[in-house]
Design a protein around this motif. Structure first.
Motif, PDB file in Angstrom:
ATOM      1  N   GLU A 147      12.719 -15.696 -20.272  1.00 13.51           N
ATOM      2  CA  GLU A 147      12.635 -16.736 -21.288  1.00 13.51           C
ATOM      3  C   GLU A 147      12.182 -18.059 -20.675  1.00 13.51           C
ATOM      4  N   LEU A 148      12.683 -18.345 -19.477  1.00 12.59           N
ATOM      5  CA  LEU A 148      12.269 -19.568 -18.799  1.00 12.59           C
ATOM      6  C   LEU A 148      10.780 -19.528 -18.483  1.00 12.59           C
ATOM      7  N   ARG A 149      10.304 -18.359 -18.085  1.00 14.93           N
ATOM      8  CA  ARG A 149       8.878 -18.196 -17.815  1.00 14.93           C
ATOM      9  C   ARG A 149       8.060 -18.391 -19.087  1.00 14.93           C
ATOM     10  N   GLN A 150       8.544 -17.860 -20.197  1.00 18.15           N
ATOM     11  CA  GLN A 150       7.836 -18.021 -21.463  1.00 18.15           C
ATOM     12  C   GLN A 150       7.756 -19.496 -21.850  1.00 18.15           C
ATOM     13  N   GLU A 151       8.858 -20.205 -21.632  1.00 22.67           N
ATOM     14  CA  GLU A 151       8.859 -21.632 -21.924  1.00 22.67           C
ATOM     15  C   GLU A 151       7.893 -22.391 -21.018  1.00 22.67           C
ATOM     16  N   SER A 152       7.788 -21.958 -19.767  1.00 19.41           N
ATOM     17  CA  SER A 152       6.916 -22.658 -18.823  1.00 19.41           C
ATOM     18  C   SER A 152       5.456 -22.568 -19.238  1.00 19.41           C
ATOM     19  N   ARG A 153       5.110 -21.558 -20.026  1.00 20.24           N
ATOM     20  CA  ARG A 153       3.723 -21.421 -20.485  1.00 20.24           C
ATOM     21  C   ARG A 153       3.316 -22.533 -21.433  1.00 20.24           C
ATOM     22  N   GLN A 154       4.305 -23.263 -21.960  1.00 21.71           N
ATOM     23  CA  GLN A 154       4.002 -24.397 -22.834  1.00 21.71           C
ATOM     24  C   GLN A 154       3.666 -25.646 -22.025  1.00 21.71           C
ATOM     25  N   ARG A 155       3.879 -25.578 -20.737  1.00 22.70           N
ATOM     26  CA  ARG A 155       3.637 -26.754 -19.908  1.00 22.70           C
ATOM     27  C   ARG A 155       2.156 -26.889 -19.562  1.00 22.70           C
ATOM     28  N   ASN A 156       1.843 -28.009 -18.952  1.00 22.62           N
ATOM     29  CA  ASN A 156       0.475 -28.291 -18.525  1.00 22.62           C
ATOM     30  C   ASN A 156      -0.050 -27.164 -17.637  1.00 22.62           C
ATOM     31  N   VAL A 157      -1.290 -26.763 -17.872  1.00 28.67           N
ATOM     32  CA  VAL A 157      -1.878 -25.645 -17.131  1.00 28.67           C
ATOM     33  C   VAL A 157      -1.917 -25.932 -15.628  1.00 28.67           C
ATOM     34  N   LEU A 158      -2.087 -27.193 -15.255  1.00 32.51           N
ATOM     35  CA  LEU A 158      -2.105 -27.539 -13.835  1.00 32.51           C
ATOM     36  C   LEU A 158      -0.729 -27.341 -13.200  1.00 32.51           C
ATOM     37  N   MET A 195      16.358 -16.665  -4.732  1.00 35.67           N
ATOM     38  CA  MET A 195      17.585 -16.013  -5.182  1.00 35.67           C
ATOM     39  C   MET A 195      17.353 -14.535  -5.488  1.00 35.67           C
ATOM     40  N   THR A 196      16.168 -14.203  -5.974  1.00 39.15           N
ATOM     41  CA  THR A 196      15.857 -12.814  -6.319  1.00 39.15           C
ATOM     42  C   THR A 196      15.207 -12.056  -5.164  1.00 39.15           C
ATOM     43  N   ASN A 197      14.930 -12.777  -4.054  1.00 36.50           N
ATOM     44  CA  ASN A 197      14.247 -12.183  -2.897  1.00 36.50           C
ATOM     45  C   ASN A 197      12.866 -11.635  -3.253  1.00 36.50           C
ATOM     46  N   LEU A 198      12.232 -12.216  -4.263  1.00 40.61           N
ATOM     47  CA  LEU A 198      10.917 -11.745  -4.700  1.00 40.61           C
ATOM     48  C   LEU A 198       9.768 -12.536  -4.080  1.00 40.61           C
ATOM     49  N   GLY A 199      10.047 -13.748  -3.626  1.00 39.71           N
ATOM     50  CA  GLY A 199       8.971 -14.569  -3.083  1.00 39.71           C
ATOM     51  C   GLY A 199       7.866 -14.756  -4.105  1.00 39.71           C
ATOM     52  N   ALA A 200       6.613 -14.691  -3.642  1.00 37.54           N
ATOM     53  CA  ALA A 200       5.475 -14.848  -4.546  1.00 37.54           C
ATOM     54  C   ALA A 200       5.406 -13.726  -5.570  1.00 37.54           C
ATOM     55  N   GLY A 201       6.087 -12.631  -5.314  1.00 39.27           N
ATOM     56  CA  GLY A 201       6.091 -11.507  -6.246  1.00 39.27           C
ATOM     57  C   GLY A 201       6.852 -11.772  -7.524  1.00 39.27           C
ATOM     58  N   ILE A 202       7.515 -12.925  -7.619  1.00 41.67           N
ATOM     59  CA  ILE A 202       8.259 -13.229  -8.838  1.00 41.67           C
ATOM     60  C   ILE A 202       7.341 -13.290 -10.043  1.00 41.67           C
ATOM     61  N   TRP A 203       6.089 -13.733  -9.833  1.00 42.34           N
ATOM     62  CA  TRP A 203       5.164 -13.842 -10.962  1.00 42.34           C
ATOM     63  C   TRP A 203       4.771 -12.461 -11.474  1.00 42.34           C
ATOM     64  N   ARG A 204       4.518 -11.522 -10.558  1.00 38.82           N
ATOM     65  CA  ARG A 204       4.175 -10.163 -10.990  1.00 38.82           C
ATOM     66  C   ARG A 204       5.325  -9.536 -11.768  1.00 38.82           C
ATOM     67  N   THR A 205       6.536  -9.768 -11.298  1.00 36.11           N
ATOM     68  CA  THR A 205       7.706  -9.204 -11.976  1.00 36.11           C
ATOM     69  C   THR A 205       7.864  -9.781 -13.371  1.00 36.11           C
ATOM     70  N   LEU A 206       7.739 -11.094 -13.493  1.00 32.72           N
ATOM     71  CA  LEU A 206       7.920 -11.732 -14.791  1.00 32.72           C
ATOM     72  C   LEU A 206       6.781 -11.411 -15.747  1.00 32.72           C
ATOM     73  N   ASP A 207       5.551 -11.363 -15.230  1.00 30.08           N
ATOM     74  CA  ASP A 207       4.407 -11.069 -16.090  1.00 30.08           C
ATOM     75  C   ASP A 207       4.435  -9.635 -16.599  1.00 30.08           C
ATOM     76  N   ALA A 208       5.091  -8.753 -15.833  1.00 23.42           N
ATOM     77  CA  ALA A 208       5.142  -7.354 -16.231  1.00 23.42           C
ATOM     78  C   ALA A 208       6.168  -7.099 -17.324  1.00 23.42           C
ATOM     79  N   ARG A 209       7.090  -8.030 -17.523  1.00 25.22           N
ATOM     80  CA  ARG A 209       8.122  -7.854 -18.531  1.00 25.22           C
ATOM     81  C   ARG A 209       7.586  -8.162 -19.920  1.00 25.22           C
ATOM     82  N   PRO A 252       9.131 -10.216 -22.537  1.00 22.63           N
ATOM     83  CA  PRO A 252      10.264 -11.059 -22.912  1.00 22.63           C
ATOM     84  C   PRO A 252      10.419 -11.154 -24.412  1.00 22.63           C
ATOM     85  N   ARG A 253      11.657 -11.256 -24.841  1.00 15.91           N
ATOM     86  CA  ARG A 253      11.903 -11.452 -26.266  1.00 15.91           C
ATOM     87  C   ARG A 253      11.435 -12.841 -26.643  1.00 15.91           C
ATOM     88  N   PRO A 254      11.140 -13.100 -27.927  1.00 17.12           N
ATOM     89  CA  PRO A 254      10.658 -14.423 -28.328  1.00 17.12           C
ATOM     90  C   PRO A 254      11.639 -15.494 -27.923  1.00 17.12           C
TER      91      PRO A 254
END
Length: 220
Positions: A124-135, A192-206, A208-210
């Protein structure tokens, strides 16, 4: 919870006040509904019996304590209300180093929420971040999980933000604060998740509920 009108804030504290102010205006305009996401104990009220029913605050959390408390409140369930005339003048006193640490800790605790009281919280936090500035989004993706890049961003952005000689460049400083906050927040979640840069792949693959629209994590 607003800064005293006659108070001159450091750029990072001015950024905090700006973000929270946007949230309040969105709530007043009906753009967002008051939910547990906006439960800030700097100015909040809850019935004693409800607080006791959920066991009070979880002292194991050093950040987001009010958010975690409110998530458990929402599960009772309860209704949340926004009272725009109930104003508290808040005079923040964080140093820049403390402000950066808070951003990182918010990211760590967001990952803790997902493991415990709020599954899908990071999504959900990732979904919210998509509303932020593209930069801002691109900067976080470029920096998180890459120590040299993150160090360069932290050093350069931090130098400009803290230089009094550039105090006239208010809008630039606020944008730099926003970019740096997002980098540090997501780095905290990645660590915290030990994902490093892989956190984006994990979140993008989900899937998320609205999510409920929100500016993002309160900087408090």
């Amino acid at each position: 919870m607003i800064a005293p009108p006659d108070l001159r804030l450091a750029p990072w504290l001015q950024w905090e006040a700006t973000i929270v102010g946007r949230q309040y205006r969105g709530l007043e305009a009906g753009q967002w509904k008051p939910t547990e996401r906006f439960f800030y104990t700097g100015n909040a009220s809850v019935r004693r019996e409800l607080a006791l029913a959920i066991g009070g605050f979880n002292e194991g959390f050093t950040r987001h304590t009010d958010r975690e408390f409110a998530i458990r409140l929402a599960a009772l369930p309860v209704n949340f209300y926004f009272a725009p005339r109930a104003i508290v003048h808040h005079e923040p006193d964080r140093t820049f180093a403390t402000w950066m640490h808070v951003a990182y800790e918010y990211g760590r605790h967001a990952a803790l929420f997902e493991k415990g009281v709020a599954p899908n919280y990071l999504s959900e936090l990732r979904q919210e971040s998509r509303q932020r500035n593209v930069l801002n989004r691109a900067l976080a993706r470029w920096s998180v999980g890459h120590p040299l890049r993150r160090r360069a961003v932290t050093t350069l952005f931090g130098w400009f933000i803290t230089q009094r000689a550039f105090d006239h460049a208010v809008r630039i400083k606020l944008w730099l604060c926003s970019g740096l906050w997002n980098v540090l927040l997501w780095q905290g979640a990645a660590d915290m998740t030990n994902l490093g840069a892989g956190i984006w792949r994990t979140l993008d693959a989900r899937q998320p509920r609205p999510g409920r629209a929100e500016i993002g994590s309160r900087a408090g």
